[in-house]
Each structure stands twice: as C-alpha cells, then as structure tokens.
Design an enzyme around this catalytic site. Structure first.
Site, PDB file in Angstrom:
ATOM      1  N   TYR A 177      -0.799  -1.117   9.914  1.00 41.39           N
ATOM      2  CA  TYR A 177      -0.994  -1.443   8.491  1.00 41.39           C
ATOM      3  C   TYR A 177       0.289  -1.170   7.698  1.00 41.39           C
ATOM      4  O   TYR A 177       0.724  -1.979   6.870  1.00 41.39           O
ATOM      5  CB  TYR A 177      -2.149  -0.572   8.001  1.00 41.39           C
ATOM      6  CG  TYR A 177      -2.598  -0.755   6.593  1.00 41.39           C
ATOM      7  CD1 TYR A 177      -3.259  -1.911   6.185  1.00 41.39           C
ATOM      8  CD2 TYR A 177      -2.422   0.261   5.653  1.00 41.39           C
ATOM      9  CE1 TYR A 177      -3.710  -2.044   4.882  1.00 41.39           C
ATOM     10  CE2 TYR A 177      -2.881   0.135   4.355  1.00 41.39           C
ATOM     11  CZ  TYR A 177      -3.518  -1.014   3.974  1.00 41.39           C
ATOM     12  OH  TYR A 177      -3.971  -1.145   2.684  1.00 41.39           O
TER      13      TYR A 177
ATOM     14  N   LYS B 289       2.496  -3.839   5.646  1.00 38.18           N
ATOM     15  CA  LYS B 289       2.645  -3.705   4.196  1.00 38.18           C
ATOM     16  C   LYS B 289       4.127  -3.605   3.796  1.00 38.18           C
ATOM     17  O   LYS B 289       4.520  -4.129   2.749  1.00 38.18           O
ATOM     18  CB  LYS B 289       1.863  -2.491   3.693  1.00 38.18           C
ATOM     19  CG  LYS B 289       0.336  -2.665   3.762  1.00 38.18           C
ATOM     20  CD  LYS B 289      -0.145  -3.877   2.969  1.00 38.18           C
ATOM     21  CE  LYS B 289      -1.607  -3.821   2.586  1.00 38.18           C
ATOM     22  NZ  LYS B 289      -2.058  -5.071   1.916  1.00 38.18           N
TER      23      LYS B 289
ATOM     24  N   SER C 173       0.840  -1.199   0.000  1.00 36.13           N
ATOM     25  CA  SER C 173       0.000   0.000   0.000  1.00 36.13           C
ATOM     26  C   SER C 173       0.871   1.244   0.000  1.00 36.13           C
ATOM     27  O   SER C 173       1.944   1.253   0.616  1.00 36.13           O
ATOM     28  CB  SER C 173      -0.864   0.008   1.258  1.00 36.13           C
ATOM     29  OG  SER C 173      -1.452   1.278   1.431  1.00 36.13           O
TER      30      SER C 173
HETATM   31  P1  NAI Z   1     -12.020  -4.828   0.697  1.00 39.16           P
HETATM   32  O1  NAI Z   1     -12.349  -4.694   2.138  1.00 39.16           O
HETATM   33  O2  NAI Z   1     -13.035  -4.424  -0.310  1.00 39.16           O
HETATM   34  O3  NAI Z   1     -11.561  -6.311   0.365  1.00 39.16           O
HETATM   35  C1  NAI Z   1     -10.732  -7.052   1.202  1.00 39.16           C
HETATM   36  C2  NAI Z   1     -11.242  -8.467   1.251  1.00 39.16           C
HETATM   37  O4  NAI Z   1     -10.362  -9.260   2.058  1.00 39.16           O
HETATM   38  C3  NAI Z   1     -12.626  -8.581   1.889  1.00 39.16           C
HETATM   39  O5  NAI Z   1     -13.508  -9.247   1.009  1.00 39.16           O
HETATM   40  C4  NAI Z   1     -12.398  -9.376   3.160  1.00 39.16           C
HETATM   41  O6  NAI Z   1     -13.485 -10.217   3.534  1.00 39.16           O
HETATM   42  C5  NAI Z   1     -11.158 -10.176   2.797  1.00 39.16           C
HETATM   43  N1  NAI Z   1     -10.427 -10.624   3.982  1.00 39.16           N
HETATM   44  C6  NAI Z   1     -10.122  -9.908   5.083  1.00 39.16           C
HETATM   45  N2  NAI Z   1      -9.468 -10.660   5.978  1.00 39.16           N
HETATM   46  C7  NAI Z   1      -9.323 -11.888   5.411  1.00 39.16           C
HETATM   47  C8  NAI Z   1      -8.716 -13.090   5.835  1.00 39.16           C
HETATM   48  N3  NAI Z   1      -8.138 -13.179   7.040  1.00 39.16           N
HETATM   49  N4  NAI Z   1      -8.750 -14.164   5.011  1.00 39.16           N
HETATM   50  C9  NAI Z   1      -9.368 -14.088   3.804  1.00 39.16           C
HETATM   51  N5  NAI Z   1      -9.973 -12.967   3.352  1.00 39.16           N
HETATM   52  C10 NAI Z   1      -9.946 -11.874   4.146  1.00 39.16           C
HETATM   53  O7  NAI Z   1     -10.666  -3.972   0.467  1.00 39.16           O
HETATM   54  P2  NAI Z   1      -9.868  -3.573  -0.859  1.00 39.16           P
HETATM   55  O8  NAI Z   1      -9.768  -2.103  -0.893  1.00 39.16           O
HETATM   56  O9  NAI Z   1     -10.383  -4.296  -2.026  1.00 39.16           O
HETATM   57  O10 NAI Z   1      -8.406  -4.093  -0.479  1.00 39.16           O
HETATM   58  C11 NAI Z   1      -7.755  -5.188  -1.117  1.00 39.16           C
HETATM   59  C12 NAI Z   1      -6.272  -5.132  -0.774  1.00 39.16           C
HETATM   60  O11 NAI Z   1      -5.693  -3.951  -1.334  1.00 39.16           O
HETATM   61  C13 NAI Z   1      -5.964  -5.086   0.720  1.00 39.16           C
HETATM   62  O12 NAI Z   1      -4.807  -5.830   0.992  1.00 39.16           O
HETATM   63  C14 NAI Z   1      -5.709  -3.611   0.963  1.00 39.16           C
HETATM   64  O13 NAI Z   1      -4.910  -3.407   2.102  1.00 39.16           O
HETATM   65  C15 NAI Z   1      -5.000  -3.241  -0.316  1.00 39.16           C
HETATM   66  N6  NAI Z   1      -5.036  -1.821  -0.618  1.00 39.16           N
HETATM   67  C16 NAI Z   1      -6.176  -1.231  -1.051  1.00 39.16           C
HETATM   68  C17 NAI Z   1      -6.146   0.104  -1.374  1.00 39.16           C
HETATM   69  C18 NAI Z   1      -7.327   0.777  -1.950  1.00 39.16           C
HETATM   70  O14 NAI Z   1      -7.160   1.949  -2.389  1.00 39.16           O
HETATM   71  N7  NAI Z   1      -8.502   0.161  -1.986  1.00 39.16           N
HETATM   72  C19 NAI Z   1      -4.953   0.946  -1.167  1.00 39.16           C
HETATM   73  C20 NAI Z   1      -3.809   0.199  -0.758  1.00 39.16           C
HETATM   74  C21 NAI Z   1      -3.864  -1.126  -0.484  1.00 39.16           C
END
Ligand code: NAI
Length: 300
Positions: free
Chosen positions: A166, A170, A153
C-alpha cells in the site's frame, strides 16, 4: 469569501460507493456538479463486486436535486479507466475534475507479503490512478482546464507496519501526480495529492471506537471539494486532512554538507548535518534541486 461551486462542471469520483468517496460525491452533487459515481462494489480487500454501492450514492445525489450517473468498472485496467472517463463525456459532455479515490487493502508484514498481494494493491491504487488520469488528462488538455485530486496516505508518506504494498502504491501516486502537475501546468490542469485520515470500513479497526469518533469523513471533504474546483489555484502539492485539521505536507531538502572530495569517513563524521531538515527547502522539480546543489557548492 470565495464561492466554491460546480455549475456546468463534471466530476468523476472513483470508489465513490462508500466511505470518503461517497462523502465527496454527495458534496459535489450538492454544489451543482454532474457527478460520475464510480465503484465496483467490492469488499475492503477488493474481492467481490456489485452495483448497489454506486447506485445508492447516485440515488442520494438525485434525491438531493443533483445530477449523477453510476459507473461500475474497475479502475485497475486500461479499459476500465477509459470507460469511466467515457461515462462522463457521454453523459455530460466533458470531464473537469477527477478524484482518484478507489482503494483496497491487503495488509501483511513485509517478509510474508506475496507477489499476488503486492500486485493487487499496486493494480488498484497506482495503476488505477494512471488508467483514469491518462484519458482524463488528454481530454482536459484539449479543453484547457482540469483538476486532479489523487489520494495517497500517511502510511505511504510516513510508513506503517504491514503496509509495504500500500505504501509503495501510495508514494507512486505522489510521483505520478508531480508529473501530471508539471506537464499540465500550461493547460490550466492542477494536480494535487490528498493524504486523508477518516473513520471508514477501511480504518475502523485501526482507529478504534473512541479515537475513530474524532475522524469524520465529512471533515476531509471540504479540502477535496476545494482542490477539485475552479477556485483552486494550487498545484503540485500534498495535503493532509483529518479530524478538522488541514495542512500541507512537504518533500524537502536543505543546504546540506558540502565536500566535493568527501570520503565515507567524512560522511560518517557529518551525518548529523546531512540528516537535518532544519531550514528546509522545497524543490518543485528536478531542476530546482540542481539549483540548490549549485548554490550549496558556491557556498550560498
Ligand atoms: P472504503 O473501503 O470505504 O472505500 C473505497 C471504495 O473504493 C470502496 O467503495 C470500493 O468498492 C472502491 N473500490 C475498490 N477497488 C476498486 C476498483 N478497482 N475500482 C473501483 N472502485 C474500487 O475506503 P476509504 O477509507 O473511504 O478509502 C478511500 C481512499 O482513501 C482509498 O484510496 C484509501 O486508500 C485512502 N485513504 C483512506 C484513509 C482513511 O483514513 N480512511 C487513510 C489514507 C488513505
């Protein structure tokens, strides 16, 4: 133009029930991959669980004519990681690519951050990436082929208020991925880091509505799909993707200030030279940096 397809390839996407992971999984499915859709179905802070999120993505992939199975394990345990990789092997016979995308947030200013909040985020992001990567890596080594896309991130790479847990997790993923890339090189295993920016349930409050409209999850997906594909010859790098802009992010050093007898006063007098990143050099391993130091000592 290169053709980025996934015929006879199996891709695991962790946290694929929502947001970015869902978009990746759908695109892999459209491009012919067998997709393992992992998601434990929790809230943004990691609380709760359920099968619906993963099941809905599997249904959508199948409705589009693709192949997919759901897996509901948490990435945050050794057993969970093994079970996710086994889902791929049992259902499709192999694992060719893994996108370690599952994530949660427990934001708190550093002075108030509890051990529980620190551990919860490290467990899902950093340990979760380790727990899924290791069994997948062992399998890929035997097959002489593999691709990892590990999700970091901008908050980790550059810093963001209230995200010490976080950011630490990361940046840990960056270190882990560097080593997987180095140790995987001779087995045709490529490992890269992605730092995305996209509007999801995780970021909608941070971005706000107008700014958020510019950052679509579908604009991150092309880079992830490329990095997970056979077409990808790149390894050991960090990439930014957001709003349709794609760019490498580098960890660099430079020629520096050379004085083998330096005192703290010399450092103080030369801190500007020491701190510059002009003419950046990008070491790709520890030995590279030793080479750079040796060259600087020789005045090269
Ligand atoms: P989101 O919350 O929409 O999706 C994350 C998914 O991971 C969820 O469906 C959740 O149920 C699942 N999850 C959480 N803990 C889990 C576990 N222990 N085992 C299996 N599944 C699990 O979030 P988003 O934004 O789609 O994030 C995806 C990745 O991208 C994350 O790693 C986040 O940190 C990273 N990220 C996102 C950014 C953004 O702008 N959206 C920015 C930087 C990083």
């Amino acid at each position: 133009m290169a053709n980025v397809t996934f015929e006879n390839k199996t891709v695991i996407v962790t946290g694929a029930g929502n947001g970015l992971g869902k978009s990746y999984a759908l695109e892999f499915g459209k491009r012919g991959a067998n997709v393992v859709v992992n998601d434990l179905g929790g809230a943004v802070d990691g609380s709760g669980s359920g099968n619906t999120a993963a099941d809905e993505v599997v249904d959508e992939i199948k409705n589009n004519g693709g192949n997919a199975v759901a897996n509901y394990d948490s990435v945050s345990s050794k057993e969970g990681g093994e079970s996710i990789v086994n889902s791929a092997i049992e259902s499709f016979g192999a694992v060719h690519a893994v996108v370690n995308n599952a994530g949660i947030l427990r934001d708190k200013s550093f002075a108030k951050l509890s051990e529980e909040e620190f551990n919860a985020v490290i467990d899902v992001h950093l340990k979760g990436t380790f727990f899924v990567c290791q069994p997948a890596f062992t399998h890929m080594k035997d097959n002489g082929y593999g691709r990892f896309v590990n999700v970091a991130s901008p908050s980790g790479l550059f810093g963001n208020f209230g995200q010490a847990n976080y950011a630490a997790a990361k940046m840990g993923i960056v270190g882990l991925t560097n080593i997987i890339a180095i140790e995987g090189e001779k087995y045709n295993i490529k490992a890269n880091v992605l730092a995305p920016n996209a509007t999801t349930r995780m970021t909608e409050d941070i971005f706000g509505e107008d700014f958020g409209k510019l950052f679509k999850v579908e604009q991150v997906t092309p880079l992830v799909v490329y990095l997970a594909s056979e077409a990808c010859d790149t390894t050991h790098q960090i990439f930014s993707a957001g709003a349709g802009r794609y760019a490498r992010i580098g960890i660099n050093t430079h020629k520096g200030y050379v004085n083998p007898e330096a005192t703290p006063e010399d450092i103080s007098d030369n801190i500007e030279t020491i701190s510059t990143i002009e003419d950046g050099i990008y070491p790709m391993n520890n030995a590279d940096e030793f080479g750079i130091i040796q060259q600087a000592l020789q005045g090269d």
